[in-house]
Design an enzyme around this catalytic site. Structure first.
Site, PDB file in Angstrom:
ATOM      1  N   GLU B  81       0.855  -1.195   0.000  1.00 15.20           N
ATOM      2  CA  GLU B  81       0.000   0.000   0.000  1.00 15.20           C
ATOM      3  C   GLU B  81       0.887   1.241   0.000  1.00 15.20           C
ATOM      4  O   GLU B  81       0.421   2.342   0.174  1.00 15.20           O
ATOM      5  CB  GLU B  81      -1.002  -0.018   1.147  1.00 15.20           C
ATOM      6  CG  GLU B  81      -0.396  -0.114   2.530  1.00 15.20           C
ATOM      7  CD  GLU B  81      -0.476   1.187   3.303  1.00 15.20           C
ATOM      8  OE1 GLU B  81      -1.588   1.611   3.581  1.00 15.20           O
ATOM      9  OE2 GLU B  81       0.584   1.739   3.626  1.00 15.20           O
ATOM     10  N   CYS B 113      -3.560  -4.426   3.785  1.00 15.73           N
ATOM     11  CA  CYS B 113      -2.467  -5.293   4.246  1.00 15.73           C
ATOM     12  C   CYS B 113      -2.429  -6.649   3.554  1.00 15.73           C
ATOM     13  O   CYS B 113      -1.619  -7.498   3.911  1.00 15.73           O
ATOM     14  CB  CYS B 113      -2.576  -5.521   5.750  1.00 15.73           C
ATOM     15  SG  CYS B 113      -2.347  -4.034   6.709  1.00 15.73           S
ATOM     16  N   HIS B 235      -2.078 -12.672  10.044  1.00 15.12           N
ATOM     17  CA  HIS B 235      -1.730 -11.260   9.857  1.00 15.12           C
ATOM     18  C   HIS B 235      -1.582 -10.596  11.220  1.00 15.12           C
ATOM     19  O   HIS B 235      -2.330 -10.901  12.150  1.00 15.12           O
ATOM     20  CB  HIS B 235      -2.803 -10.543   9.028  1.00 15.12           C
ATOM     21  CG  HIS B 235      -2.549  -9.067   8.943  1.00 15.12           C
ATOM     22  ND1 HIS B 235      -1.375  -8.563   8.431  1.00 15.12           N
ATOM     23  CD2 HIS B 235      -3.276  -7.996   9.357  1.00 15.12           C
ATOM     24  CE1 HIS B 235      -1.401  -7.245   8.511  1.00 15.12           C
ATOM     25  NE2 HIS B 235      -2.540  -6.880   9.070  1.00 15.12           N
TER      26      HIS B 235
END
Lengths: 133, 349
Positions: B81, B113, B235
């Site tokens: 990003e 993400c 994550h």
């Protein structure tokens, strides 16, 4: 703007991949690449990629940096001899200037080397970092 | 059979501690450290960005690939990003630096993400389909958190790269599953410098719903249960979320430990679960089963089940281990230096 963009593009082979000229007759390597061996006049050559580690031969410390490098000052600018004997000059990054020493082992890393203001092209290439692993 | 042929990571050496950020904004450092399980985070210096991190991670992946010719890489996908340009691909610069141009397909992926695991998913699909011998997927970010925002304590930088192929595998891909819905939990509008998030709404309905959705679906697809895995990576927007989602689904601290990096790395956004996979592969043994589950706001999770092969023992030491980059030779900086590095200080041009 456009002049910088095209010059930057022409320098990719040595800035991005450490491409050098190794001449057939003399066996000497020149970085960046050149068309003719200045000693023998030889034009027969092969392209080699320089190794990515070496030792600092000499250096200076830049405390009053030009324009865009001001945010990075003080920083070292060193000539290092790579493991194949080739010498090249680059900025020393990720290193306190007080810690730079002649003989210090360095590794070459791919970094942003300059940018054409906030609007222009970004220029990438090699810098030295302390070799710690 | 398809999977990972070479992997590598790269991290900045610079770090800032939670206390250093907290003291500037009058925040309570112990509560961040306990509540979010964050101690410090990586900070990219001014000459490092998503492109430079990608090149170094990819070079480490090449070192572990058994000497493949970069010209045989048919695609380079970078998920981030924080691509340095709004218009101009990161992938072509990386391809040029690796010597993989010009017969190659490049694309930059974006999905908060999750962009890195997207790149991995698409690269795997290409080699599975026999379209090309190798495809390179890179997950890299130099993420930004607004000053004083909770995100500022976590937004970090790092990259991991994976060369996908069908021969000489380090880890075979057994299953993938992706799970996504339209979820307004985190976003950045065009021309805005910092992202916005929906506070507590980023938890239950966002991160946990999607990571659990993807994990339970892939376990069902594979007919496996948490105890069948040696390791799991989720994550990691902070230290707490991946630990909680692991425990709630029946995974243990021992299973997440090698890839649980956020407490001292921060949230490397697209890089988070892929860098966790790299540090897990650094310690994995032949035959180990690894579950990896990304999460990207907006929102979705990509889950992967990997089976480690015998070749891991030959390649793991051919490039620097991720934990070494994380835990040794850090350069600690103060908030002023951090603000300068991250261009948070307004100057005359």
């Amino acid at each position: 703007m456009t002049m910088f963009s095209s010059r930057n593009w022409r320098e990719y082979p040595h800035r991005y991949r450490l491409e050098a000229s190794k001449f057939k007759k003399s066996g000497k390597t020149y970085f960046p690449k050149r068309m003719v061996d200045p000693e023998t006049g030889d034009t027969e050559q092969e392209t080699v990629n320089l190794p990515d580690t070496g030792k600092i031969v000499t250096y200076t410390v830049i405390r009053i940096a030009p324009g865009q490098w001001g945010d990075q000052s003080p920083y070292g600018l060193a000539i290092a001899e790579l493991t194949d004997g080739t010498r090249l000059m680059a900025q020393v990054t990720d290193c306190d200037v007080e810690k730079i020493k002649i003989g210090m082992e360095v590794r070459i890393e791919f970094r942003r080397v300059q940018s054409e203001g906030h609007h222009g092209v970004l220029s990438y290439g090699y810098k030295f970092v302390p070799k710690w692993y | 059979m398809a999977g990972i042929v070479g992997y590598g990571a790269h991290l900045p050496r610079h770090r800032i501690k939670v206390e250093e950020i907290a003291k500037v904004w009058g925040a309570d450092a112990p509560s961040y450290k306990k509540g979010l399980m964050l101690r410090e985070k990586s900070v990219p210096p001014p000459d490092m960005d998503t492109i430079t991190l990608s090149v170094e991670a990819a070079r480490n992946a090449l070192k572990r690939s058994g000497g493949i010719d970069p010209k045989d890489i048919g695609a380079i996908y970078i998920g981030s990003e924080s691509h340095p340009y709004a218009v101009k691909p990161s992938g072509t610069t990386v391809a040029e630096a690796l010597g993989a141009t010009p017969d190659i397909h490049c694309a930059d992926f974006e999905f908060a993400c999750k962009a890195g695991s997207e790149a991995m998913y698409v690269a795997l699909s290409h080699v599975k389909a026999g379209e090309m011998p190798y495809a390179l997927a890179i997950a890299a970010d130099t993420s930004q958190g607004a000053p004083s925002d909770a995100l500022e304590f976590s937004a970090a930088a790092g990259a991991a790269a994976f060369i996908m192929g069908t021969k000489n595998l380090i880890a075979e891909i057994l299953y993938t599953h992706s799970y996504m819905t339209d979820m307004p939990d985190f976003w950045r509008r065009e021309h805005e410098f910092y992202p916005q998030h929906a506070g507590r709404f980023t938890g239950e309905e966002a991160y946990f719903a999607h990571t659990k959705g993807a994990t339970s679906a892939i376990l069902k697809k594979a007919g496996m249960k948490p105890s069948d895995f040696q390791y799991a990576i989720f994550h990691q927007p902070n230290g707490k979320f991946p630990q909680r989602v692991a425990f709630e689904q029946g995974f243990t601290q021992e299973q997440i430990d090698p890839g649980w990096l956020a407490p001292i790395l921060g949230n490397t956004y697209s890089g988070a679960s892929p860098i966790g996979l790299s540090s897990t592969l650094d310690v994995a043994k032949p035959g180990d089963m690894i579950l990896m589950c990304s999460y990207g706001s907006g929102a979705g999770s990509d889950a992967f089940i990997w089976k480690v092969t015998d070749r891991i023992n030959e390649v793991r030491d051919l490039a620097v281990h991720t934990r070494k980059l994380l835990e040794e030779n850090q350069i600690y900086i103060d908030y002023g230096t951090y603000a300068k590095y991250r261009r948070k200080i307004r100057k005359n041009a």
